[in-house]
Design a protein around this motif. Structure first.
Motif, PDB file in Angstrom:
ATOM      1  N   PRO B 187       0.816  -1.227   0.000  1.00  0.00           N
ATOM      2  CA  PRO B 187       0.000   0.000   0.000  1.00  0.00           C
ATOM      3  C   PRO B 187       0.845   1.270   0.000  1.00  0.00           C
ATOM      4  CG  PRO B 187       0.034  -0.963   2.189  1.00  0.00           C
ATOM      5  CD  PRO B 187       0.702  -1.946   1.273  1.00  0.00           C
ATOM      6  N   GLY B 188       2.015   1.212   0.616  1.00  0.00           N
ATOM      7  CA  GLY B 188       2.867   2.400   0.681  1.00  0.00           C
ATOM      8  C   GLY B 188       3.309   2.820  -0.711  1.00  0.00           C
ATOM      9  N   LEU B 189       3.730   1.842  -1.506  1.00  0.00           N
ATOM     10  CA  LEU B 189       4.173   2.163  -2.871  1.00  0.00           C
ATOM     11  C   LEU B 189       3.002   2.601  -3.738  1.00  0.00           C
ATOM     12  CD1 LEU B 189       6.774  -0.721  -3.333  1.00  0.00           C
ATOM     13  CD2 LEU B 189       7.249   1.734  -3.160  1.00  0.00           C
ATOM     14  N   VAL B 190       1.814   2.063  -3.471  1.00  0.00           N
ATOM     15  CA  VAL B 190       0.636   2.495  -4.234  1.00  0.00           C
ATOM     16  C   VAL B 190       0.270   3.929  -3.853  1.00  0.00           C
ATOM     17  CG1 VAL B 190      -1.835   2.096  -4.619  1.00  0.00           C
ATOM     18  CG2 VAL B 190      -0.242   0.153  -4.584  1.00  0.00           C
ATOM     19  N   LEU B 191       0.245   4.226  -2.554  1.00  0.00           N
ATOM     20  CA  LEU B 191      -0.155   5.569  -2.107  1.00  0.00           C
ATOM     21  C   LEU B 191       0.849   6.642  -2.517  1.00  0.00           C
ATOM     22  CD1 LEU B 191      -1.577   4.752   1.442  1.00  0.00           C
ATOM     23  CD2 LEU B 191      -2.866   5.697  -0.480  1.00  0.00           C
ATOM     24  N   THR B 192       2.117   6.292  -2.545  1.00  0.00           N
ATOM     25  CA  THR B 192       3.123   7.270  -2.973  1.00  0.00           C
ATOM     26  C   THR B 192       3.300   7.263  -4.495  1.00  0.00           C
ATOM     27  OG1 THR B 192       4.862   5.632  -2.625  1.00  0.00           O
ATOM     28  CG2 THR B 192       4.454   7.181  -0.815  1.00  0.00           C
ATOM     29  N   ALA B 257       8.636   3.907   1.580  1.00  0.00           N
ATOM     30  CA  ALA B 257       7.422   4.636   1.180  1.00  0.00           C
ATOM     31  C   ALA B 257       6.553   4.910   2.404  1.00  0.00           C
ATOM     32  CB  ALA B 257       6.647   3.825   0.143  1.00  0.00           C
ATOM     33  N   ARG B 258       6.461   3.941   3.295  1.00  0.00           N
ATOM     34  CA  ARG B 258       5.641   4.129   4.503  1.00  0.00           C
ATOM     35  C   ARG B 258       6.221   5.227   5.394  1.00  0.00           C
ATOM     36  NH1 ARG B 258       3.292  -1.789   6.281  1.00  0.00           N
ATOM     37  NH2 ARG B 258       2.505  -2.329   4.205  1.00  0.00           N
ATOM     38  N   GLN B 259       7.545   5.271   5.465  1.00  0.00           N
ATOM     39  CA  GLN B 259       8.159   6.331   6.272  1.00  0.00           C
ATOM     40  C   GLN B 259       7.887   7.703   5.665  1.00  0.00           C
ATOM     41  OE1 GLN B 259       9.063   5.813   9.325  1.00  0.00           O
ATOM     42  NE2 GLN B 259       8.523   3.690   8.844  1.00  0.00           N
ATOM     43  N   VAL B 260       7.898   7.760   4.325  1.00  0.00           N
ATOM     44  CA  VAL B 260       7.591   9.020   3.646  1.00  0.00           C
ATOM     45  C   VAL B 260       6.165   9.448   3.971  1.00  0.00           C
ATOM     46  CG1 VAL B 260       7.183  10.047   1.368  1.00  0.00           C
ATOM     47  CG2 VAL B 260       9.254   8.705   1.775  1.00  0.00           C
ATOM     48  N   LEU B 261       5.237   8.506   3.914  1.00  0.00           N
ATOM     49  CA  LEU B 261       3.833   8.825   4.207  1.00  0.00           C
ATOM     50  C   LEU B 261       3.687   9.333   5.635  1.00  0.00           C
ATOM     51  CD1 LEU B 261       2.036   5.767   2.554  1.00  0.00           C
ATOM     52  CD2 LEU B 261       1.946   8.137   1.786  1.00  0.00           C
ATOM     53  N   LEU B 262       4.339   8.654   6.560  1.00  0.00           N
ATOM     54  CA  LEU B 262       4.239   9.059   7.969  1.00  0.00           C
ATOM     55  C   LEU B 262       4.854  10.432   8.197  1.00  0.00           C
ATOM     56  CD1 LEU B 262       4.956   6.086  10.376  1.00  0.00           C
ATOM     57  CD2 LEU B 262       2.806   7.268   9.924  1.00  0.00           C
ATOM     58  N   ARG B 263       5.883  10.733   7.435  1.00  0.00           N
ATOM     59  CA  ARG B 263       6.573  12.013   7.599  1.00  0.00           C
ATOM     60  C   ARG B 263       5.777  13.140   6.953  1.00  0.00           C
ATOM     61  NH1 ARG B 263      11.497  12.109   4.029  1.00  0.00           N
ATOM     62  NH2 ARG B 263       9.967  13.037   2.625  1.00  0.00           N
TER      63      ARG B 263
END
Lengths: 361, 361
Positions: B187-192, B257-263
């Motif tokens: 999901p992280g790669l999809v959302l980013t 990607a998940r870290q980017v989303l969280l940031r």
């Protein structure tokens, strides 16, 4: 900052869901427009005149039983956030609160308030008396305001024409100066797409509809304010009687629409209601409009006995407390971004629904 | 109706979330395609030949330790609902289960299954051995299947060419006959919006992706099956080593990607996750696709430690049990409408999440 807890019920007795038909009708509001004889009307008078009017009205109010302990709130001395708070509690109009982008709060603008009777001074008219009651209660709301009006009328010379009646700043209010309105929740008619037919019918019999916040406000969350369109040439009794009968009819239509929904699409309705509940219970960011729409779904579910253990009072309170000024003020003064307001709104809704679930369990 | 409880873990040990990287990788699957020398390939042979092949394979399996207590499931004697159940548990392919609208289950189609080793007999190839493991576990999955393959190979003459390797019905499987695949949640790669770049990169190094149910299935809920595209000209070790390294890389990308989303958008992500949870927790009707997408959001929330007290095992089980055949079979046999399946799905999800919340409280 203004301390709204000084008002009886914080000025929100009208949303305690104690009145008749409280599942459908949030509140009934009666407003009387009055002006002082021999004085320039509100839109054109000077700051000095407005100050004199306020002094005159205050003096009269002190002698009058329904207002003798009234709290005076000088809107022209309040910061915008406080004026917005009062507007969100339906205690003052957008106009007198100076909330329109084009306008500012005018000198001498004030609110006198005691229990469920309020008098806006120096709005469009010199006096606007208003009474708010929970539920569908035209008579009770009128009695309170009428009482204050009669008493004030013995101490103040109201502009009155023997043929036309009370004279007002805007011609649409001439006559009785009365506007009676009922804030009603009509999701059944919206979902069955019957609403435009019903509203059309109302306009043909001299009634009009507005959104949650009166003139110019949009309909959100399926809340409609139904009110009389004109005040001239009819008695107060006739106006109230007519509006009362029509609202009673709309209530019947809404109840029928809900039965149709339950009969034809019970699982669709149940799903819609619970999805709204689930989002309100767990979302971390909510816009005001989405909140209103979701609350509408949940309120329908409570009305249809699909959602147990959730009080109408809690839902009514959410209507007021999820508005921007309430959320901005909730954590003390200071600039608050729109993103932060949406986060606070979701937190407030979540907390309320959790408390209700805990109370019911 | 078939009693899946006779299978160890109901054939679903692969989703117990016990394996490495279970938060991202649901399961690892190894499949080996084998054919019997001197026999017509699966697509063109007769019912009689298929029956002989099944007899031959069963006899061999009985002598072989990893399969000596295997349960035999004759797909050609099962009603469609049961075949669909087995497919939904990833135990048989859509092809052998006869679930394509254009095809039917063919004579002699069978599954031998013991613990996490399965052998489809009379699929496209005479034998398709498969091993499923929880999490990212290429080596462990391969060891089990390789063991069964070696043992069977001593009792059955597999079609083998000294230059090309194992011969198969479809040329793309010639060589090792091996397909290794990893079911991974991205999901992280999809959302980013990084996902297409990553998938493109994988195709350039000889890997391919599919949806939850292998060839021809669409990607739903951000679950991707990553696997090797060809099997010819490389050793089993090289194929697994290459896939393993690439999957490890994808895991790193997803974590970044998940870290980017969280940031960059923590409140947006938190809101998204909890809305998904709220809908799953309260909806009364859910389509499979919506369920997968909402579960994806919740799983992301569990991975980011935003949603406490919810086990990966429960989420994995939901993936299987919210599929149509599982829901249709859940209340005994009989025709079930699509509307009813969606209602049952929502009820199952709701119950699971309530149990999890109760367990955590």
């Amino acid at each position: 900052m203004i301390d709204l807890s000084l008002l009886s019920d914080g000025g929100m007795g009208w949303l305690d869901a104690s009145g008749p038909h409280s599942d459908l009708v949030l509140s009934t509001r009666i407003r009387l427009a009055r002006n002082l004889a021999g004085r320039v009307f509100g839109v054109r008078n000077s700051a000095g005149e407005r100050e004199e009017i306020l002094t005159e009205v205050r003096a009269a109010a002190e002698d009058v039983e329904p207002l003798d302990h009234a709290m005076l709130i000088r809107l022209d001395q309040l910061p915008q956030l406080d004026r917005q708070l009062l507007h969100e509690r339906h205690l003052v109009s957008k106009d007198i609160a100076g909330l329109d982008p084009a306008s500012r709060v005018r000198a001498g603008s004030a609110l006198l308030v005691q229990n469920d009777i309020g008098v806006m001074v120096n709005e469009q008219d010199h006096l606007r008396l208003q009474g708010l009651k929970s539920g569908f209660a035209l008579e009770a709301a009128y009695d309170g305001v009428n009482d204050a009006d009669s008493e004030l009328g013995q101490r103040l010379a109201f502009a009155f024409h023997p043929e036309f009646g009370y004279l007002t700043s805007c011609p649409t209010n001439v006559g009785t100066g009365l506007r009676a309105s009922v804030l009603i929740h009509l999701p059944g008619l919206v979902l069955t797409k019957e609403i435009s037919k019903v509203l059309q019918g109302l306009s043909q019999v001299g009634l009009t509809f507005r959104g949650l916040y009166g003139e110019g406000s949009e309909v959100v969350g399926n809340y409609f304010q139904l009110s009389n369109q004109t005040t001239l040439g009819k008695s107060e009794f006739d106006l109230l009687d007519h509006l009362g009968k029509m609202v009673q009819q709309v209530i019947t239509y809404e109840e029928q629409a809900r039965q149709v929904l339950l009969r034809d699409a019970p699982s669709v309705i149940e799903d819609k209601v619970w999805r709204a509940y689930g989002l309100l219970r767990y979302a971390r960011s909510l816009s005001f409009e989405e909140t209103m729409n979701l609350l509408s779904g949940v309120r329908l579910g409570v009305g249809l006995s699909l959602v147990p253990g959730l009080s109408l009072y809690a839902l009514n309170k959410l209507l007021v407390h999820t508005q921007p000024a309430h959320l901005m003020a909730s954590d003390g003064p200071g600039e608050v971004s729109g993103v932060e307001v949406a986060i606070r709104r979701a937190a407030y809704v979540r907390q309320t629904l959790e408390e209700e679930a805990g109370r019911a369990a």
